[in-house]
Design a protein around this motif. Sequence first.
Motif: not given
Length: 407
Positions: A110-127
């Motif tokens: 997921g993502m949310a964006a503003w003039d000065d900032t973007v927030k990214l939501y990411l998943f990491e799948t470790p071994e």
Amino acid sequence: MKKFLVCLLALPLALAACGAQTADTRSTPPTEPTQTTETAPETSTPAAATAGRLRDTAMMMAVGNGVYTVNEKWNDENDVDTIYLVRTDCNTNTQQKVAEIELPGGAYYGMAAWDDTVKLYLFETPETGEPIEWCYTIDTATGSMERQTVDNNFWPAWCDDAAMYEMNYDSNPHITRIDRSTGETSRIELPQQTENLYVVGDKWLINRVVSPSPLPSGDDGDMYDAVLQNSEYEYDLVDAATGETQKLYSYPAIGDAYYYCGQREGTLYFYHYTRESDDNIYPSSVARLENGEMVQVTALENDHMGLHAMEDEQGELQWIARDSGKTIEVYDLNDGQTYHPAFKVDSSTYSTTGYPQMLLPGGRVLVLHGNIDAPGFADDGAYATIDRAAYLAGSTDYTPVTMYTGE
């Protein structure tokens, strides 16, 4: 390795490559309502007033004269994925990389964006171990990043100037709010049997079942159907600041259906779905809510065409785009006319040219424009811009965007 981003991109391809904008909840109607099994008082408890206009989040978000998109490239040999945050400058028709993130078994969420900032939501799948959700806070001016772990798999479906929001469909439906500055989490309680949630300006629009008795579990088929037969779907406008709920419209739970698609000058618009003899529902028209009644705006004669509601940078509904996979129709709410823009499908490269992605400031529209030459990218669609009036008139006078290709 099968990635989450690929699943998201499969939907636009199925709708004639309509792109990331299809992640907008208004672009396609929700599935048949989910089943709610418990009840509670029909009240809304505000967590905090909204700050400015609520915006849908997606894999493509416009902020000012820029459009932020997310792409992904993965390496199956070492199972390390690279996520790219890219900004399209609509003044210069060029793309620049804002941030690059490598994650083992990574996937966009997921993502949310503003003039000065973007927030990214990411998943990491470790071994080994469980998947980890990360929130990356990216300074758009410098590209600097901070990250923190996220509990409970938060997915930002909407944002305003101060926070991000998602709806939780559990036994006590509610909106989860996360303050974008402090990270503080709070709740906005919703009426029981709330099925769908939308945004209108700085308010929430809910669609819920109003029944004479609590809906049984869907597992109790006959009992569930009997209660639903005597129930209604109701649209209510909820003020997050006060908790005040205003009824707007209701209709029988069995039969036709209405799905919100946007607002224009304070008037709400809906896709009208008609239930046919096969007991499925199909889009038959666009309607507006006027003095408590649904008034047809335009008929939708081909019920198999994909629907794409398009608003301007102020959140005002402008177009209803429809595609059959081979042709495009655009209904323009400004003049009430239907147009047939130029549209080309290249089956050899699985690409399209002319599909409208987003309405831009300055009276232009962002469209798909073939593919980029960047092997390995999950999304290889290229963009161009064109004047809106020229586009509707069938012009192909596109200005291609210089795309970021990873180099």
